[in-house]
Design a protein around this motif. Structure first.
Motif, mmCIF file in Angstrom:
data_model
loop_
_atom_site.group_PDB
_atom_site.id
_atom_site.type_symbol
_atom_site.label_atom_id
_atom_site.label_comp_id
_atom_site.label_asym_id
_atom_site.label_seq_id
_atom_site.Cartn_x
_atom_site.Cartn_y
_atom_site.Cartn_z
ATOM 1 N N LEU A 169 0.822 -1.207 0.000
ATOM 2 C CA LEU A 169 0.000 0.000 0.000
ATOM 3 C C LEU A 169 0.860 1.263 0.000
ATOM 4 O O LEU A 169 0.527 2.239 -0.677
ATOM 5 C CB LEU A 169 -0.965 -0.015 1.185
ATOM 6 N N LEU A 170 1.959 1.262 0.732
ATOM 7 C CA LEU A 170 2.872 2.406 0.700
ATOM 8 C C LEU A 170 3.441 2.601 -0.707
ATOM 9 O O LEU A 170 3.518 3.727 -1.198
ATOM 10 C CB LEU A 170 4.007 2.217 1.711
ATOM 11 N N ASP A 171 3.824 1.498 -1.350
ATOM 12 C CA ASP A 171 4.337 1.569 -2.725
ATOM 13 C C ASP A 171 3.301 2.141 -3.687
ATOM 14 O O ASP A 171 3.644 2.804 -4.660
ATOM 15 C CB ASP A 171 4.780 0.189 -3.230
ATOM 16 N N ALA A 172 2.019 1.878 -3.401
ATOM 17 C CA ALA A 172 0.938 2.364 -4.261
ATOM 18 C C ALA A 172 0.533 3.798 -3.925
ATOM 19 O O ALA A 172 -0.313 4.374 -4.599
ATOM 20 C CB ALA A 172 -0.272 1.447 -4.138
ATOM 21 N N GLY A 173 1.117 4.358 -2.869
ATOM 22 C CA GLY A 173 0.820 5.743 -2.530
ATOM 23 C C GLY A 173 -0.119 5.935 -1.358
ATOM 24 O O GLY A 173 -0.425 7.065 -0.990
ATOM 25 N N TYR A 174 -0.586 4.845 -0.751
ATOM 26 C CA TYR A 174 -1.432 4.967 0.438
ATOM 27 C C TYR A 174 -0.527 5.221 1.636
ATOM 28 O O TYR A 174 0.334 4.411 1.953
ATOM 29 C CB TYR A 174 -2.280 3.705 0.646
ATOM 30 N N SER A 175 -0.717 6.338 2.312
ATOM 31 C CA SER A 175 0.237 6.760 3.334
ATOM 32 C C SER A 175 -0.224 6.511 4.765
ATOM 33 O O SER A 175 0.576 6.608 5.686
ATOM 34 C CB SER A 175 0.537 8.244 3.163
ATOM 35 N N ARG A 176 -1.494 6.175 4.968
ATOM 36 C CA ARG A 176 -2.011 6.004 6.334
ATOM 37 C C ARG A 176 -2.500 4.576 6.528
ATOM 38 O O ARG A 176 -3.390 4.125 5.815
ATOM 39 C CB ARG A 176 -3.124 7.008 6.602
ATOM 40 N N PHE A 177 -1.897 3.888 7.494
ATOM 41 C CA PHE A 177 -2.172 2.477 7.714
ATOM 42 C C PHE A 177 -2.097 2.191 9.209
ATOM 43 O O PHE A 177 -1.173 2.637 9.882
ATOM 44 C CB PHE A 177 -1.118 1.640 6.970
ATOM 45 N N THR A 178 -3.065 1.478 9.728
ATOM 46 C CA THR A 178 -3.033 1.018 11.108
ATOM 47 C C THR A 178 -3.454 -0.440 11.111
ATOM 48 O O THR A 178 -4.155 -0.888 10.195
ATOM 49 C CB THR A 178 -3.948 1.882 12.021
ATOM 50 N N SER A 179 -3.018 -1.178 12.115
ATOM 51 C CA SER A 179 -3.310 -2.614 12.104
ATOM 52 C C SER A 179 -3.273 -3.184 13.514
ATOM 53 O O SER A 179 -2.762 -2.560 14.441
ATOM 54 C CB SER A 179 -2.283 -3.343 11.238
ATOM 55 N N THR A 180 -3.811 -4.394 13.608
ATOM 56 C CA THR A 180 -3.708 -5.173 14.836
ATOM 57 C C THR A 180 -3.649 -6.646 14.472
ATOM 58 O O THR A 180 -4.297 -7.079 13.507
ATOM 59 C CB THR A 180 -4.872 -4.903 15.817
ATOM 60 N N THR A 181 -2.855 -7.389 15.236
ATOM 61 C CA THR A 181 -2.824 -8.842 15.089
ATOM 62 C C THR A 181 -3.758 -9.499 16.102
ATOM 63 O O THR A 181 -3.900 -10.702 16.108
ATOM 64 C CB THR A 181 -1.388 -9.391 15.290
ATOM 65 N N ASP A 182 -4.396 -8.690 16.941
ATOM 66 C CA ASP A 182 -5.320 -9.191 17.957
ATOM 67 C C ASP A 182 -6.756 -8.887 17.525
ATOM 68 O O ASP A 182 -7.239 -7.762 17.699
ATOM 69 C CB ASP A 182 -5.015 -8.534 19.301
ATOM 70 N N PRO A 183 -7.450 -9.897 16.993
ATOM 71 C CA PRO A 183 -8.808 -9.635 16.502
ATOM 72 C C PRO A 183 -9.770 -9.186 17.597
ATOM 73 O O PRO A 183 -10.773 -8.538 17.302
ATOM 74 C CB PRO A 183 -9.242 -10.970 15.897
ATOM 75 N N LEU A 184 -9.466 -9.496 18.850
ATOM 76 C CA LEU A 184 -10.332 -9.076 19.945
ATOM 77 C C LEU A 184 -10.275 -7.566 20.172
ATOM 78 O O LEU A 184 -11.174 -6.995 20.779
ATOM 79 C CB LEU A 184 -9.978 -9.834 21.227
ATOM 80 N N GLN A 185 -9.232 -6.903 19.670
ATOM 81 C CA GLN A 185 -9.105 -5.451 19.781
ATOM 82 C C GLN A 185 -9.742 -4.722 18.600
ATOM 83 O O GLN A 185 -9.862 -3.503 18.623
ATOM 84 C CB GLN A 185 -7.626 -5.037 19.837
ATOM 85 N N ALA A 186 -10.135 -5.443 17.587
ATOM 86 C CA ALA A 186 -10.565 -4.836 16.322
ATOM 87 C C ALA A 186 -11.718 -3.844 16.481
ATOM 88 O O ALA A 186 -11.637 -2.723 15.967
ATOM 89 C CB ALA A 186 -10.947 -5.922 15.321
ATOM 90 N N LEU A 187 -12.774 -4.217 17.164
ATOM 91 C CA LEU A 187 -13.936 -3.336 17.270
ATOM 92 C C LEU A 187 -13.608 -2.032 17.978
ATOM 93 O O LEU A 187 -14.012 -0.947 17.536
ATOM 94 C CB LEU A 187 -15.100 -4.040 17.967
ATOM 95 N N ASP A 188 -12.857 -2.121 19.072
ATOM 96 C CA ASP A 188 -12.466 -0.901 19.775
ATOM 97 C C ASP A 188 -11.585 -0.017 18.891
ATOM 98 O O ASP A 188 -11.734 1.206 18.897
ATOM 99 C CB ASP A 188 -11.739 -1.240 21.082
ATOM 100 N N MET A 189 -10.677 -0.650 18.140
ATOM 101 C CA MET A 189 -9.816 0.127 17.233
ATOM 102 C C MET A 189 -10.625 0.808 16.137
ATOM 103 O O MET A 189 -10.357 1.947 15.778
ATOM 104 C CB MET A 189 -8.759 -0.772 16.580
ATOM 105 N N ILE A 190 -11.616 0.098 15.601
ATOM 106 C CA ILE A 190 -12.458 0.676 14.547
ATOM 107 C C ILE A 190 -13.184 1.905 15.086
ATOM 108 O O ILE A 190 -13.209 2.953 14.446
ATOM 109 C CB ILE A 190 -13.458 -0.364 14.002
ATOM 110 N N GLU A 191 -13.770 1.774 16.264
ATOM 111 C CA GLU A 191 -14.491 2.903 16.850
ATOM 112 C C GLU A 191 -13.556 4.060 17.203
ATOM 113 O O GLU A 191 -13.917 5.220 17.058
ATOM 114 C CB GLU A 191 -15.273 2.449 18.080
ATOM 115 N N ARG A 192 -12.343 3.734 17.642
ATOM 116 C CA ARG A 192 -11.394 4.775 18.052
ATOM 117 C C ARG A 192 -10.736 5.482 16.859
ATOM 118 O O ARG A 192 -10.628 6.695 16.834
ATOM 119 C CB ARG A 192 -10.324 4.163 18.957
#
Length: 159
Positions: free
Chosen positions: A40-63
């Motif tokens: 994605l960086l190579d394609a020009g997308y500059s903003r990326f966030t991630s988690t390897t813990d699926p249990l944190q996903a909903l809170d991260m989405i809302e935040r």
């Protein structure tokens, strides 16, 4: 009847338009996240966030309120399908288009994900060109669907 296209009417470079969109990825494989981030960086997308813990996903989405979510189907603890169902329950799917990622070829999983509101479905290992095109198309559809300023979580412009 032919007409001349004025400078301000030229087609927009879609990738540049969405380069500042926040892409969030939920995947239990750190290497998959790292490789996707590089593509994605190579394609020009500059903003990326991630988690390897699926249990944190909903809170991260809302935040973080991402513009698009890349979501793995098969994860320990909670599956991508369960996350989608919880997103729907919380009303998040209205604002966060989701691209489901999986190595599974089970059509029932694909149909279930699509019925839960997934925008796109990509097979792993991800093809970088297909990923970027589907991401760009998903962001373009979101921008069109939201109709601009009336959106609650608008796609951020690339200023």
């Amino acid at each position: 009847m032919k007409r001349t296209i004025q400078n301000d009417e030229r087609p927009v470079n879609v990738q540049r338009t969405f380069a500042n969109a926040l892409v969030m990825m939920v995947d239990d494989e750190p290497l998959t996240i790292d490789v996707t981030r590089v593509h994605l960086l190579d394609a020009g997308y500059s903003r990326f966030t991630s988690t390897t813990d699926p249990l944190q996903a909903l809170d991260m989405i809302e935040r973080t309120r991402p513009d698009v979510l890349l979501l793995d189907l098969m994860m320990p603890g909670i599956s991508g399908l369960e996350i989608l169902a919880l997103m729907e329950e919380r009303g998040l799917l209205r604002f966060v288009p989701t691209i489901m990622l999986t190595g599974s070829r089970d059509p029932a999983n694909k149909l279930k994900a699509l019925s839960l509101g997934v925008s796109e479905f990509l097979m792993k290992p991800l093809d970088p060109s297909e990923l970027v095109l589907r991401l760009t198309n998903t962001l373009a559809a979101k921008a069109y669907w939201q109709g601009g300023a009336a959106a609650r979580w608008p796609v951020r412009d690339a200023r």
